[in-house]
Design a protein around this motif. Sequence first.
Motif: not given
Length: 308
Positions: A195-198, A208-210, A212-220
């Motif tokens: 939803g955030f990124t499309g 895309a979230l990485v 945008a600046g996040a070092g690591c994205v851990a998605v459930t």
Amino acid sequence: MKIATVGVHVLDTHVIGITGIPDGSEGQLVETIRFSPAGTAGGTAVVLARLGAEVASYGAVGDDPIAASLLAMLAAEGVSVDGLVRKADQQTSASVIPVRPNGDRPAWHCIGANGAFTLDDLDLASLDGITHLHLGGPEFLGGPAAGELLAHARSIGATTSVDLLAPGDPDLLAWIADALPHTDYLLPNDEQVLGFTGAASLEEGARALVAAGAGCVAVTQGAKGALVVTAHEVVEVPAYAIEVVDTTGCGDAFSAGFLRGLSVGRDLRGAAELGCAAAAQVAQGLGTDHGSYTLASVEEFARSTPAR
């Protein structure tokens, strides 16, 4: 691990055995009604404490019986509640979660004091000595204030993590964008990422979230487990084969297990496996405080339980 869990604290009321809302003023017998501490800060705090971390919670509650119950539950788990301020003009945030026989769990929710919490309510000096700061619900602070808090945590040597409560929406991502460059670990669910990124795929959205600046994205990913993405690595781990009772709080439990895994030296795969194992403890009952588990018992569960 000495961690500050900052942000959303909620008292959940789980109602099991709902078949529908009775007509008029009629009643209905149900199987179970149970309270549990919850929220992207409060629920995560409970699981972290059970996994052996030293946990202090920061946020806002009302000056009401709901607050008394919530604070007592957190304290009973070993969570320091001195950083939870009382807002006399607000009620404590609470949810009622009716769980249908098929597992669906719609919810009634009151934002309450969570919506009134600001950085002015948090004594930054009280964070000295922490090794980690976890911000649950940055959307309530807004990106600039959330970024300020996370930047301060980094300045005193702490790592940072963020979990969001709201559904995925590009406007929400823009609202908290200033926080992402100060976020070591972003912990969304799959629907939020898409939803955030499309994006067309979860991996593409996480990348895309990485970017945008996040070092690591851990998605459930619910029953599919978790996906972990950095600029240089992609790791996917399955969920464990269990009998699911209720999944409320599983995302908070994953966050706690993942962060605790990193703190004891696990790599990203090992931390995600511990996160999924912690979530499995919660899914087998009602609430993050279901049952009794420790870091050792969750690690043993992960070794002995097959994946889905």
